[in-house]
Design an enzyme around this catalytic site. Structure first.
Site, PDB file in Angstrom:
ATOM      1  CB  SER A  43     177.617  12.402  75.292  1.00 21.15           C
ATOM      2  OG  SER A  43     179.349  11.692  74.354  1.00 21.15           O
ATOM      3  CB  SER A  50     179.034   8.370  74.584  1.00 20.92           C
ATOM      4  OG  SER A  50     178.480   8.976  75.214  1.00 20.92           O
ATOM      5  CE  LYS A  79     182.039  13.187  72.481  1.00 21.61           C
ATOM      6  NZ  LYS A  79     181.773  11.806  72.943  1.00 21.61           N
TER       7      LYS A  79
END
Lengths: 93, 505
Positions: free
Chosen positions: B155, B179, B80
């Site tokens: 997210s 997330s 990420k």
């Protein structure tokens, strides 16, 4: 109820420039979100201690030993403006 | 190597192929780069694909196999893009960090690099990890490979979609209010938020420091444990990291005999979609078939967790994001005049709408006159949420709930209503407030879209959570390969008449 003057004041505290239309939209959105958040006031929390952090950690220390840190060159590598081996900023108002 | 099914291959299987000499790391890595080339224009999971570096490094691992031998050596991974990586741009999906080139590497990623893991690239996210759909990225909208007209969740939607689309063997995400778990649920993969403190946050660009945790997104529970073992550990660079009381084991449980699972009635009271509820109820029944017992429990302060979270997380964010001021790194507004104007314009132009909203809420909640009413009260509510879990875990071993109240929703469906978007995380947020470990595993489909089953445990009960998830996963037999259907496009062309509610394949 939060109004546009409050939003303007908070934006200044946050060092955040909001355009006029953003300011209006933000005021309406914050009012709605804060109304939801106000649900918390249903609870009597006067006798409840606060939780800042979930772990019971106190005074995490390390040996007082000098270790290599970021070099000046690396620290300045991403700076938008540099002068005399320093961060260059616009003049204060 | 021909015929590698990147939509189904697990890290455990890939490792065996490597060890047995059936495949090289270069071939394995190429299989993912090929899949990226084939589907990435539709999925858009990556902000940056480091194809050349991945190809070169995997070849090096093959060549120096003797020296580079290790449990994860040669296995490719997606990271990420809110974890800093030395020499590889890190953006947090924000204009304000566009072209930021880190000069150090996040500890969790550094540990993987030291284990000779091959990094495929950096994945998309909601800007600064603030969001539940990955639509708040400043750069691109990631699509859910189960239905390209829907969001992957967020997210960590980039890492979840990359794993689901076979564009990565596994990935790293971060979880502040759901997330990792919510996008895992929406994309039909496994995602785990470890106990707070288990994984170092050093180099994870901070959103809400008392809630953030890095964790795995994988295609199996075994892989999840395997990856967690290699990113956890106390780190001198993160004073809130701790040594786990016990190592994380590779799970092998097939039964749940004697396991007591609590079902919190408050989690099922609020707007759980019918299809999600059905898959959840079936999975609860499966827990009992495997020898466990399920009882209804109560977490009475659940409805106050979301309001408390939306003070605490923005308050911490407003402080953490103060560092982005156009002085030391990132974007700076041009010709802004004096220093104060430069700060305000840099931040006004550099941050997107959701980040601005949260900075504003946080600043407001911390400002003089409002601190006690908002931040102080939220911290006390946080204590009540923690106590709820303490009391329930005196009675049961684990708590189970749907991960997300809904399956993946259409792109654009919630962008106009921040509060509706926040509701995506009703069942995941309390876990972060209490600092507990929780996993989401896929438990079936509803209208062709994956449903996530969440298991929550007491602090540092990772082995219990992973063991139970492993037994359930085997019994569920979920097929992780998505159909890449495009129902939205099909509707436009009028070709969706035969769309069924079952597995769309």
């Amino acid at each position: 109820m939060i109004g546009e003057d409050d939003v303007r004041y908070v934006a200044r505290l946050a060092r955040l420039r909001l355009e006029q239309d953003e300011m209006r939209r933000m005021t309406a959105e914050l009012a709605k979100i804060l109304a939801h958040i106000d649900k918390m006031s249903e609870l009597d929390t006067s006798a409840v201690p606060p939780t800042a952090h979930v772990l019971d950690l106190v005074d995490v220390t390390r040996a007082d030993r000098v270790e290599p840190g970021l070099s000046r060159e690396d620290a300045l590598r991403n700076a938008p403006a540099v002068a005399d081996d320093s961060f260059r900023i616009p003049r204060m108002g | 190597m021909e015929g590698l099914d990147t939509l189904r291959l697990t890290a455990r299987e890939a490792k065996k192929l490597l060890v047995d000499g059936e495949i090289s790391s270069a071939e394995l890595t190429k299989a993912y780069l090929d899949q990226i080339a084939a589907v990435e224009d539709r999925v858009r999971a990556y902000i940056l694909v480091t194809a050349d570096n991945a190809a070169k490094y995997s070849t090096k691992v093959d060549r120096e196999m003797q020296a580079m031998r290790g449990p994860l050596a040669g296995l490719p991974i997606a990271v990420k893009d809110n974890m800093v990586t030395e020499g590889v741009t890190t953006t947090c999906a924000s204009r304000i960090l566009n072209n930021y080139m880190p000069v150090y590497t996040a500890t969790a990623v550094r540990q993987l690099w030291d284990d000779h893991v091959v990094m495929l690239g950096k994945t998309n996210l909601d800007e600064f990890a603030m969001g539940s759909s990955t639509e708040n990225s400043s750069f691109q909208t990631t699509r859910n490979p189960w239905d390209l007209g829907t969001v992957p969740g967020g997210s960590s939607g980039g890492s979840a979609a990359a794993v689901a689309a076979g564009e990565a063997l596994w990935g790293l995400g971060s979880d502040t209010g759901g997330s990792i778990r919510q996008p895992a649920a929406l994309c039909g993969v496994v995602g785990m938020k470890p106990t707070y403190g288990l994984v170092s946050r050093y180099g994870l660009i901070a959103f809400a420091s008392s809630l953030d945790q890095i964790g795995p997104l994988t295609r199996s529970v075994y892989d999840c444990a395997l990856l967690l073992r290699h990113i956890m550990g106390k780190d001198p660079h993160d004073a809130t990291s701790v040594t786990a009381p016990a190592p994380v084991d590779l799970p092998s449980a097939e039964r749940l005999d004697g396991l007591r699972v609590g079902i919190p009635r408050e989690y099922l009271a609020v707007g759980i979609e019918a299809g999600v509820r059905s898959r959840f109820d079936e999975t609860v029944a499966l827990v009992e078939e495997l020898g466990g017992s399920c009882v209804e429990v109560s977490l009475p302060h659940t409805e106050y967790a979301l309001p408390a979270y939306y003070i605490i997380a923005p308050a911490e964010a407003s402080a953490n994001l103060a560092r982005f001021d156009g002085v030391r790194y990132g974007y700076r507004a041009a010709d802004a005049g004096d220093l104060l104007t430069m700060y305000e314009r840099t931040r006004g132009e550099g941050f997107g709408p959701e980040v601005k909203r949260r900075i504003m809420i946080g600043t407001y909640a911390l400002s003089a006159g409002y601190y006690d009413a908002y931040y102080g009260r939220a911290q006390r509510v946080r204590t009540l949420v923690r106590r709820d879990f303490d009391e329930v875990f005196a009675e049961v071993d684990l708590v189970a709930s749907p991960t997300s109240p809904t399956v993946a929703f259409p792109v654009g469906a919630r962008t106009g209503d921040p509060l509706a978007m926040y509701m995506s995380d009703l069942c995941t947020i309390p876990v972060n407030l209490a600092g507990l470990p929780a996993i989401s595993i896929p438990c079936g489909l509803s209208d062709g879209l994956p449903v996530g089953f969440q298991l929550i445990g007491p602090a540092f009960s990772e082995n219990r959570v992973l063991g139970a998830a492993h037994a359930l996963e085997a019994a569920l037999g979920f097929d992780t390969a998505p159909p890449f259907r495009d129902a939205a496009a099909a509707r436009v062309t009028g070709a969706a008449g035969h769309e069924s509610a079952g597995p769309a394949r």
